[in-house]
Scaffold this motif. Sequence first.
Motif, PDB file in Angstrom:
ATOM      1  N   PRO A  50       0.840  -1.205   0.000  1.00  0.00           N
ATOM      2  CA  PRO A  50       0.000   0.000   0.000  1.00  0.00           C
ATOM      3  C   PRO A  50       0.875   1.254   0.000  1.00  0.00           C
ATOM      4  O   PRO A  50       1.936   1.282   0.629  1.00  0.00           O
ATOM      5  CB  PRO A  50      -0.797  -0.109   1.301  1.00  0.00           C
ATOM      6  N   LEU A  51       0.425   2.271  -0.690  1.00  0.00           N
ATOM      7  CA  LEU A  51       1.153   3.541  -0.735  1.00  0.00           C
ATOM      8  C   LEU A  51       0.704   4.468   0.382  1.00  0.00           C
ATOM      9  O   LEU A  51       1.135   5.607   0.454  1.00  0.00           O
ATOM     10  CB  LEU A  51       0.976   4.191  -2.112  1.00  0.00           C
ATOM     11  N   THR A  52      -0.141   3.966   1.269  1.00  0.00           N
ATOM     12  CA  THR A  52      -0.585   4.694   2.443  1.00  0.00           C
ATOM     13  C   THR A  52       0.569   4.765   3.432  1.00  0.00           C
ATOM     14  O   THR A  52       1.154   3.716   3.759  1.00  0.00           O
ATOM     15  CB  THR A  52      -1.780   3.960   3.108  1.00  0.00           C
ATOM     16  N   PRO A  53       0.929   5.948   3.917  1.00  0.00           N
ATOM     17  CA  PRO A  53       2.033   6.036   4.878  1.00  0.00           C
ATOM     18  C   PRO A  53       1.806   5.124   6.083  1.00  0.00           C
ATOM     19  O   PRO A  53       0.721   5.090   6.659  1.00  0.00           O
ATOM     20  CB  PRO A  53       2.020   7.512   5.302  1.00  0.00           C
ATOM     21  N   GLY A  54       2.836   4.367   6.423  1.00  0.00           N
ATOM     22  CA  GLY A  54       2.781   3.495   7.590  1.00  0.00           C
ATOM     23  C   GLY A  54       2.124   2.144   7.372  1.00  0.00           C
ATOM     24  O   GLY A  54       2.154   1.298   8.259  1.00  0.00           O
ATOM     25  N   ALA A  55       1.528   1.918   6.215  1.00  0.00           N
ATOM     26  CA  ALA A  55       0.861   0.632   5.954  1.00  0.00           C
ATOM     27  C   ALA A  55       1.899  -0.438   5.637  1.00  0.00           C
ATOM     28  O   ALA A  55       2.873  -0.186   4.942  1.00  0.00           O
ATOM     29  CB  ALA A  55      -0.127   0.770   4.800  1.00  0.00           C
ATOM     30  N   ALA A  56       1.671  -1.623   6.156  1.00  0.00           N
ATOM     31  CA  ALA A  56       2.593  -2.743   5.933  1.00  0.00           C
ATOM     32  C   ALA A  56       2.233  -3.481   4.649  1.00  0.00           C
ATOM     33  O   ALA A  56       1.067  -3.580   4.288  1.00  0.00           O
ATOM     34  CB  ALA A  56       2.523  -3.707   7.114  1.00  0.00           C
ATOM     35  N   ARG A  76      -3.075 -15.337  -1.249  1.00  0.00           N
ATOM     36  CA  ARG A  76      -3.790 -14.993  -0.019  1.00  0.00           C
ATOM     37  C   ARG A  76      -4.830 -13.930  -0.331  1.00  0.00           C
ATOM     38  O   ARG A  76      -4.490 -12.806  -0.680  1.00  0.00           O
ATOM     39  CB  ARG A  76      -2.814 -14.457   1.035  1.00  0.00           C
ATOM     40  N   THR A  77      -6.092 -14.274  -0.178  1.00  0.00           N
ATOM     41  CA  THR A  77      -7.150 -13.298  -0.477  1.00  0.00           C
ATOM     42  C   THR A  77      -7.107 -12.117   0.477  1.00  0.00           C
ATOM     43  O   THR A  77      -7.495 -11.004   0.102  1.00  0.00           O
ATOM     44  CB  THR A  77      -8.545 -13.956  -0.458  1.00  0.00           C
ATOM     45  N   ALA A  78      -6.604 -12.310   1.703  1.00  0.00           N
ATOM     46  CA  ALA A  78      -6.493 -11.192   2.659  1.00  0.00           C
ATOM     47  C   ALA A  78      -5.567 -10.109   2.121  1.00  0.00           C
ATOM     48  O   ALA A  78      -5.791  -8.916   2.368  1.00  0.00           O
ATOM     49  CB  ALA A  78      -5.989 -11.696   4.009  1.00  0.00           C
ATOM     50  N   ALA A  79      -4.550 -10.489   1.378  1.00  0.00           N
ATOM     51  CA  ALA A  79      -3.636  -9.501   0.808  1.00  0.00           C
ATOM     52  C   ALA A  79      -4.340  -8.669  -0.260  1.00  0.00           C
ATOM     53  O   ALA A  79      -4.140  -7.452  -0.345  1.00  0.00           O
ATOM     54  CB  ALA A  79      -2.402 -10.187   0.232  1.00  0.00           C
ATOM     55  N   PHE A  80      -5.166  -9.312  -1.067  1.00  0.00           N
ATOM     56  CA  PHE A  80      -5.912  -8.556  -2.075  1.00  0.00           C
ATOM     57  C   PHE A  80      -6.872  -7.577  -1.402  1.00  0.00           C
ATOM     58  O   PHE A  80      -7.060  -6.451  -1.863  1.00  0.00           O
ATOM     59  CB  PHE A  80      -6.670  -9.495  -3.015  1.00  0.00           C
ATOM     60  N   ALA A  81      -7.454  -7.994  -0.279  1.00  0.00           N
ATOM     61  CA  ALA A  81      -8.332  -7.092   0.475  1.00  0.00           C
ATOM     62  C   ALA A  81      -7.549  -5.871   0.961  1.00  0.00           C
ATOM     63  O   ALA A  81      -8.088  -4.760   0.998  1.00  0.00           O
ATOM     64  CB  ALA A  81      -8.970  -7.834   1.645  1.00  0.00           C
ATOM     65  N   ALA A  82      -6.283  -6.055   1.296  1.00  0.00           N
ATOM     66  CA  ALA A  82      -5.435  -4.925   1.713  1.00  0.00           C
ATOM     67  C   ALA A  82      -5.251  -3.944   0.554  1.00  0.00           C
ATOM     68  O   ALA A  82      -5.193  -2.726   0.763  1.00  0.00           O
ATOM     69  CB  ALA A  82      -4.090  -5.424   2.214  1.00  0.00           C
ATOM     70  N   GLY A  83      -5.170  -4.459  -0.653  1.00  0.00           N
ATOM     71  CA  GLY A  83      -5.068  -3.591  -1.825  1.00  0.00           C
ATOM     72  C   GLY A  83      -6.317  -2.747  -2.004  1.00  0.00           C
ATOM     73  O   GLY A  83      -6.241  -1.545  -2.282  1.00  0.00           O
ATOM     74  N   ILE A  84      -7.481  -3.354  -1.830  1.00  0.00           N
ATOM     75  CA  ILE A  84      -8.741  -2.606  -1.946  1.00  0.00           C
ATOM     76  C   ILE A  84      -8.829  -1.563  -0.841  1.00  0.00           C
ATOM     77  O   ILE A  84      -9.248  -0.423  -1.074  1.00  0.00           O
ATOM     78  CB  ILE A  84      -9.950  -3.567  -1.922  1.00  0.00           C
ATOM     79  N   ARG A  85      -8.409  -1.916   0.384  1.00  0.00           N
ATOM     80  CA  ARG A  85      -8.393  -0.934   1.481  1.00  0.00           C
ATOM     81  C   ARG A  85      -7.511   0.255   1.124  1.00  0.00           C
ATOM     82  O   ARG A  85      -7.857   1.410   1.389  1.00  0.00           O
ATOM     83  CB  ARG A  85      -7.884  -1.571   2.778  1.00  0.00           C
ATOM     84  N   ALA A  86      -6.362  -0.021   0.504  1.00  0.00           N
ATOM     85  CA  ALA A  86      -5.449   1.055   0.112  1.00  0.00           C
ATOM     86  C   ALA A  86      -6.104   1.997  -0.897  1.00  0.00           C
ATOM     87  O   ALA A  86      -5.868   3.210  -0.869  1.00  0.00           O
ATOM     88  CB  ALA A  86      -4.158   0.475  -0.454  1.00  0.00           C
ATOM     89  N   LEU A  87      -6.939   1.457  -1.779  1.00  0.00           N
ATOM     90  CA  LEU A  87      -7.641   2.311  -2.748  1.00  0.00           C
ATOM     91  C   LEU A  87      -8.635   3.223  -2.034  1.00  0.00           C
ATOM     92  O   LEU A  87      -8.723   4.419  -2.340  1.00  0.00           O
ATOM     93  CB  LEU A  87      -8.361   1.453  -3.786  1.00  0.00           C
TER      94      LEU A  87
END
Length: 154
Positions: A50-56, A76-87
Amino acid sequence: MPEIHILSVPVQVGKTTRLEAWIDEERAAGGRVGGFLMPDNADGLRVIRPLTPGAAEEVVEAPETGDLTIGRFQFRTAAFAAGIRALHEALEAEVDWVVVDEIGPLEVRRETALEPGFSAWLEGWSSLTQRPKLLLVIRDFLLEEAVERYGLED
C-alpha cells in the motif's frame, strides 16, 4: 471526464520499478499518491505494498498459506483485500493520483483476487465530483479485455 492513464507492457520488464521511481518524483514535487504497488519481495514472492504512509505490505503469493489456488500458484485473499483498502484510503486522503498495480488475469478472466472490490471501488471513484487521476497497470495481453470489462473505452 475521469482522467485514467493505463500502463500496459509485457510482464517482467520493470513496470513496478518504473512506477516506484515515478512515485518518488511525484512526491518530491509535492504530489500525493495513493493506491498500491505489487512488487516481488526479497524472497521472490509477490506482495501488495500500500502507498498509504505506515501501511505494511502483505504477501500475496503464498505457496504454503494461500487460500486461492490457480494452477500451480497459491494466493492470499487477505492480501488482495489490503489492496482494496489502500484504494479507499487513497480517496479518504484526497490524493492527486491513485495507482493500481496491477489488473491481471485473476481479475479480468476469473473475477477473483481484487474482484469484486475493484469494480465497486471503480464505480465509486467514477461517481466522485472531484476525483484523483487513476493510473492502472494492465497486463499487455489483457488490455482489450480489461478495457471492455471495466468500461474504459472512452
